[in-house]
Scaffold this active site. Structure first.
Site, PDB file in Angstrom:
ATOM      1  N   LYS A  20      46.459  37.443  31.618  1.00  0.00           N
ATOM      2  CA  LYS A  20      47.611  38.211  32.101  1.00  0.00           C
ATOM      3  C   LYS A  20      48.002  39.258  31.063  1.00  0.00           C
ATOM      4  O   LYS A  20      48.307  40.388  31.407  1.00  0.00           O
ATOM      5  CB  LYS A  20      48.816  37.282  32.308  1.00  0.00           C
ATOM      6  CG  LYS A  20      48.825  36.562  33.641  1.00  0.00           C
ATOM      7  CD  LYS A  20      50.172  35.873  33.814  1.00  0.00           C
ATOM      8  CE  LYS A  20      50.139  34.837  34.909  1.00  0.00           C
ATOM      9  NZ  LYS A  20      51.353  34.010  34.923  1.00  0.00           N
ATOM     10  N   ASP A  77      57.129  35.013  36.966  1.00  0.00           N
ATOM     11  CA  ASP A  77      57.011  33.730  37.650  1.00  0.00           C
ATOM     12  C   ASP A  77      56.509  34.019  39.050  1.00  0.00           C
ATOM     13  O   ASP A  77      56.881  35.024  39.651  1.00  0.00           O
ATOM     14  CB  ASP A  77      58.358  32.996  37.696  1.00  0.00           C
ATOM     15  CG  ASP A  77      58.142  31.523  38.008  1.00  0.00           C
ATOM     16  OD1 ASP A  77      57.283  30.893  37.361  1.00  0.00           O
ATOM     17  OD2 ASP A  77      58.805  30.997  38.922  1.00  0.00           O
ATOM     18  N   SER A  78      55.643  33.152  39.550  1.00  0.00           N
ATOM     19  CA  SER A  78      55.030  33.427  40.845  1.00  0.00           C
ATOM     20  C   SER A  78      54.705  32.146  41.578  1.00  0.00           C
ATOM     21  O   SER A  78      54.741  31.053  40.999  1.00  0.00           O
ATOM     22  CB  SER A  78      53.749  34.255  40.644  1.00  0.00           C
ATOM     23  OG  SER A  78      52.850  33.564  39.807  1.00  0.00           O
ATOM     24  N   PHE A 158      42.080  32.043  41.131  1.00  0.00           N
ATOM     25  CA  PHE A 158      42.615  30.759  40.671  1.00  0.00           C
ATOM     26  C   PHE A 158      43.629  30.275  41.698  1.00  0.00           C
ATOM     27  O   PHE A 158      43.853  30.931  42.727  1.00  0.00           O
ATOM     28  CB  PHE A 158      43.294  30.924  39.289  1.00  0.00           C
ATOM     29  CG  PHE A 158      44.588  31.691  39.345  1.00  0.00           C
ATOM     30  CD1 PHE A 158      44.592  33.058  39.524  1.00  0.00           C
ATOM     31  CD2 PHE A 158      45.817  31.038  39.242  1.00  0.00           C
ATOM     32  CE1 PHE A 158      45.784  33.771  39.587  1.00  0.00           C
ATOM     33  CE2 PHE A 158      47.021  31.740  39.301  1.00  0.00           C
ATOM     34  CZ  PHE A 158      46.994  33.117  39.476  1.00  0.00           C
ATOM     35  N   GLY A 159      44.237  29.140  41.432  1.00  0.00           N
ATOM     36  CA  GLY A 159      45.308  28.639  42.298  1.00  0.00           C
ATOM     37  C   GLY A 159      44.891  28.556  43.759  1.00  0.00           C
ATOM     38  O   GLY A 159      43.850  27.982  44.104  1.00  0.00           O
ATOM     39  N   ASP A 161      43.951  30.969  45.715  1.00  0.00           N
ATOM     40  CA  ASP A 161      43.134  32.111  46.144  1.00  0.00           C
ATOM     41  C   ASP A 161      42.083  31.767  47.209  1.00  0.00           C
ATOM     42  O   ASP A 161      41.928  32.515  48.174  1.00  0.00           O
ATOM     43  CB  ASP A 161      42.446  32.776  44.941  1.00  0.00           C
ATOM     44  CG  ASP A 161      43.390  33.708  44.188  1.00  0.00           C
ATOM     45  OD1 ASP A 161      44.457  34.042  44.733  1.00  0.00           O
ATOM     46  OD2 ASP A 161      43.050  34.100  43.059  1.00  0.00           O
ATOM     47  N   LYS A 181      41.304  42.348  44.400  1.00  0.00           N
ATOM     48  CA  LYS A 181      42.541  41.581  44.594  1.00  0.00           C
ATOM     49  C   LYS A 181      43.748  42.236  43.909  1.00  0.00           C
ATOM     50  O   LYS A 181      44.824  42.353  44.515  1.00  0.00           O
ATOM     51  CB  LYS A 181      42.355  40.148  44.047  1.00  0.00           C
ATOM     52  CG  LYS A 181      43.650  39.341  44.070  1.00  0.00           C
ATOM     53  CD  LYS A 181      43.568  38.012  43.323  1.00  0.00           C
ATOM     54  CE  LYS A 181      44.961  37.419  43.114  1.00  0.00           C
ATOM     55  NZ  LYS A 181      45.010  36.219  42.317  1.00  0.00           N
ATOM     56  N   HIS A 186      50.600  40.282  44.856  1.00  0.00           N
ATOM     57  CA  HIS A 186      52.021  40.224  44.519  1.00  0.00           C
ATOM     58  C   HIS A 186      52.261  40.641  43.063  1.00  0.00           C
ATOM     59  O   HIS A 186      53.177  41.381  42.750  1.00  0.00           O
ATOM     60  CB  HIS A 186      52.532  38.806  44.771  1.00  0.00           C
ATOM     61  CG  HIS A 186      51.634  37.734  44.211  1.00  0.00           C
ATOM     62  ND1 HIS A 186      50.270  37.707  44.445  1.00  0.00           N
ATOM     63  CD2 HIS A 186      51.878  36.673  43.405  1.00  0.00           C
ATOM     64  CE1 HIS A 186      49.735  36.682  43.813  1.00  0.00           C
ATOM     65  NE2 HIS A 186      50.684  36.036  43.172  1.00  0.00           N
TER      66      HIS A 186
HETATM   67  P1  IMP Z   1      52.677  30.998  37.321  1.00  0.00           P
HETATM   68  O1  IMP Z   1      53.503  32.156  37.753  1.00  0.00           O
HETATM   69  O2  IMP Z   1      51.552  31.419  36.417  1.00  0.00           O
HETATM   70  O3  IMP Z   1      53.517  29.879  36.786  1.00  0.00           O
HETATM   71  O4  IMP Z   1      51.939  30.449  38.640  1.00  0.00           O
HETATM   72  C1  IMP Z   1      52.510  29.529  39.527  1.00  0.00           C
HETATM   73  C2  IMP Z   1      51.486  28.969  40.496  1.00  0.00           C
HETATM   74  O5  IMP Z   1      51.506  29.749  41.695  1.00  0.00           O
HETATM   75  C3  IMP Z   1      50.042  28.997  40.020  1.00  0.00           C
HETATM   76  O6  IMP Z   1      49.727  27.854  39.292  1.00  0.00           O
HETATM   77  C4  IMP Z   1      49.290  29.050  41.335  1.00  0.00           C
HETATM   78  O7  IMP Z   1      49.206  27.755  41.892  1.00  0.00           O
HETATM   79  C5  IMP Z   1      50.205  29.875  42.220  1.00  0.00           C
HETATM   80  N1  IMP Z   1      49.824  31.300  42.161  1.00  0.00           N
HETATM   81  C6  IMP Z   1      50.559  32.302  41.607  1.00  0.00           C
HETATM   82  N2  IMP Z   1      49.909  33.472  41.723  1.00  0.00           N
HETATM   83  C7  IMP Z   1      48.741  33.192  42.336  1.00  0.00           C
HETATM   84  C8  IMP Z   1      47.623  34.006  42.714  1.00  0.00           C
HETATM   85  O8  IMP Z   1      47.550  35.225  42.490  1.00  0.00           O
HETATM   86  N3  IMP Z   1      46.612  33.351  43.329  1.00  0.00           N
HETATM   87  C9  IMP Z   1      46.630  32.023  43.590  1.00  0.00           C
HETATM   88  N4  IMP Z   1      47.624  31.220  43.238  1.00  0.00           N
HETATM   89  C10 IMP Z   1      48.689  31.800  42.621  1.00  0.00           C
END
Ligand code: IMP
Length: 201
Positions: A20, A77-78, A158-159, A161, A181, A186
């Site tokens: 990031k 935060d996301s 990741f996550g 996706d 992507k 977001h």
């Molecule tokens: P953080 O903002 O890095 O704490 O992310 C929070 C969680 O949201 C991550 O662990 C993912 O599970 C999910 N997440 C956030 N952004 C993405 C993305 O761009 N792709 C997939 N999962 C996401």
């Protein structure tokens, strides 16, 4: 610390994620900013994300670093909000299956909770919080609407996706390259708003 850069031109990222940090540096570098991770700025603790909203968590992260460095701080935060689940997993996205869950556990849980549900609308949300010393926090929000698939597709990203198809696409984020992507994500949209604000400042 880099001596040629005026102190106001340094932005410290409240994340340990070097990926990031690199993305932010690529975007903000051309505007004359140097982005450091909190660790590079000499602070290596991570706060508990106790907020109930993305904004609250972004502010908690930004304030925890700002209390220890003399620079501007950017925190993000996301997470993923699913319509039929009233916005879950939301701020709990990273720990949806359980605390410390792997991304794959979280995806499996979401697919099994949704089962054959036909409404698979969802959106990714990213909130950035920018804290300059002595100033009010500024927030920037990016949204990416789409659909949850019925099975995993692709191994990229990741996550969530591999189970998320953004509107206007047929592939999941997991099937896309980062350069495909990022501009529609977001996070990409929130960063774009932040960069625009910095330019106009
Ligand atoms: P953080 O903002 O890095 O704490 O992310 C929070 C969680 O949201 C991550 O662990 C993912 O599970 C999910 N997440 C956030 N952004 C993405 C993305 O761009 N792709 C997939 N999962 C996401």
């Amino acid at each position: 610390m880099d001596q040629e850069i005026p102190i106001t031109q340094i932005i410290v990222l409240a994340t340990r994620n070097t990926g990031k940090a690199r993305e932010f540096q690529d975007l903000l570098g051309p505007l004359g900013y140097k982005v450091l991770t909190a660790v590079q700025a000499g602070y290596d603790k991570e706060p508990k994300e106790t907020g109930k909203t993305f904004r609250e968590n972004a502010l908690i992260k930004a304030q925890s670093v700002a209390a220890h460095v003399p620079h501007s701080v950017l925190a993000d935060d996301s997470g993923l909000e699913v319509e039929v689940l009233n916005g879950a997993p939301g701020v709990y996205s990273a720990r949806y299956a359980r605390l410390g869950a792997k991304d794959s556990n979280n995806r499996h849980k979401l697919l099994s909770v949704l089962g054959d549900q036909t409404n698979r609308r969802a959106r990714f949300v990213c909130v950035l919080c920018f804290l300059e010393p002595g100033k009010e926090p500024q927030y920037f929000e990016g949204l990416c609407p789409g659909e949850i698939t019925k099975e995993e597709r692709g191994t990229g990203g990741f996550g969530y996706d591999p189970i998320f198809i953004p509107d206007g696409e047929t592939r999941t984020f997991g099937e896309m390259k980062p350069e495909e992507k990022n501009p529609m994500s977001h996070r990409g949209k929130a960063v774009e708003l932040f960069a625009k604000w910095l330019k106009e400042k």
